[in-house]
Design a protein around this motif. Structure first.
Motif, PDB file in Angstrom:
ATOM      1  N   ASN A 287       0.813  -1.219   0.000  1.00 26.78           N
ATOM      2  CA  ASN A 287       0.000   0.000   0.000  1.00 26.78           C
ATOM      3  C   ASN A 287       0.846   1.269   0.000  1.00 26.78           C
ATOM      4  O   ASN A 287       0.337   2.361   0.219  1.00 26.78           O
ATOM      5  N   THR A 289       3.119   2.567   2.059  1.00 24.19           N
ATOM      6  CA  THR A 289       3.143   3.358   3.283  1.00 24.19           C
ATOM      7  C   THR A 289       4.406   3.060   4.082  1.00 24.19           C
ATOM      8  O   THR A 289       4.963   1.956   4.005  1.00 24.19           O
ATOM      9  N   THR A 290       4.834   4.057   4.822  1.00 28.59           N
ATOM     10  CA  THR A 290       5.985   3.900   5.711  1.00 28.59           C
ATOM     11  C   THR A 290       5.642   4.537   7.045  1.00 28.59           C
ATOM     12  O   THR A 290       5.151   5.672   7.085  1.00 28.59           O
ATOM     13  N   GLN A 291       5.879   3.810   8.117  1.00 27.68           N
ATOM     14  CA  GLN A 291       5.558   4.287   9.469  1.00 27.68           C
ATOM     15  C   GLN A 291       6.866   4.486  10.226  1.00 27.68           C
ATOM     16  O   GLN A 291       7.600   3.542  10.482  1.00 27.68           O
TER      17      GLN A 291
END
Length: 296
Positions: A287, A289-291
């Motif tokens: 998806n 995304t990077t957290q």
């Protein structure tokens, strides 16, 4: 070392949820200061190149090495002494490694570490070293020769290897040599399309006093902070892939390179800015995304 094992899927997914809960908790805390980690002074203005032990020369490690070549050149241009890399891997280049890992067809049959280091030295004029053994204790429980370094970067494919590295680094921390003191450990890990990078300190790093920031001296090992998750994520089947097609069923084509670039950017910021608010990140190519993982 690169065996394309699917033994990291649980870490990013469970780790992201844990990290979100932690971030929410920290957001409610009353504080005027941002928590940061200040880079050890020996990395900012060293007299000699900083010794780096890069452990693993597969899908991630081969691309981390390329980033370190770029980093060393850039540091030198800024007047920094740069880095000196020693690459550890006992694996041989096979046909299955071509395409996803940074090897050419003419390098099949060579040691991965030797092929990569020779290429890097020819390209950049460096004198970096290759080790054709694993980074582990021998049968007499002795540390490997040349184990001492300032920075350790692990790109290995098993939980067992990470715990072994952690034990070695804890031993090195108890033996505080004057030169090449062990300072940082950066670990890269991934499953098919998710992964994480985590920066740890080897012991506590002396921090300056700051009116603006709250300095964090110690960043825990991944084996200490996520040890139980690591153990639960270990897969029984850890056999190497026999072809690129089979390898791509286990790891996405670009998960290693995206982790390598972002992880080395974190290391670069330690040199360039002398501090960081983040000790790592969780990354998901499904998806996009990077957290980030805060140092707090």
């Amino acid at each position: 070392m690169e065996k394309a094992a699917e033994n990291w899927r649980a870490i990013p997914k469970r780790g992201i949820e844990k990290n979100r809960q932690d971030n929410k908790k920290y957001a409610t805390m009353k504080t005027d200061k941002i928590k940061v980690h200040f880079t050890d002074n020996d990395l900012i203005a060293p007299t000699n190149p900083i010794e780096v032990n890069l452990i693993g020369a597969g899908g991630t490690g081969s691309k981390v090495l390329t980033a370190l070549v770029e980093m060393n050149y850039s540091l030198n241009e800024l007047g920094h002494a740069g880095i000196a890399v020693r690459l550890w891997d006992d694996d041989i280049v096979t046909d299955a490694n071509l395409g996803r890992q940074r090897f050419a067809e003419c390098e099949v049959g060579l040691y991965k570490s030797v092929a990569l280091i020779n290429r890097s030295n020819r390209w950049a004029g460096t004198n970096w070293k290759a080790e054709t053994t694993k980074f582990e204790r021998d049968s007499l429980d002795r540390l490997p020769e040349h184990a001492q370094a300032g920075i350790y970067i692990s790109c290995v494919d098993s939980v067992k290897a990470r715990f072994e590295i952690a034990e070695i680094l804890k031993g090195l921390n108890n033996n505080r040599a004057y030169r090449n003191q062990a300072k940082y450990w950066m670990d890269f890990g991934n499953s098919q399309s998710t992964g994480q990078v985590l920066l740890s300190t080897i012991g506590s790093i002396r921090q300056p006093k700051s009116e603006k920031y709250q300095a964090v001296a110690s960043l825990p090992f991944i084996t200490d902070e996520y040890g139980e998750l690591l153990k639960r994520s270990e897969e029984i089947d850890n056999t190497p892939s026999c072809s690129l097609a089979e390898a791509l069923e286990k790891q996405d084509l670009y998960i290693n390179s995206s982790l390598a670039q972002m992880g080395c950017s974190l290391l670069w910021n330690l040199f360039r800015h002398g501090m960081t608010e983040n000790k790592g990140f969780f990354h998901n190519l499904d998806n996009f995304t990077t957290q980030p993982i805060k140092v707090a």
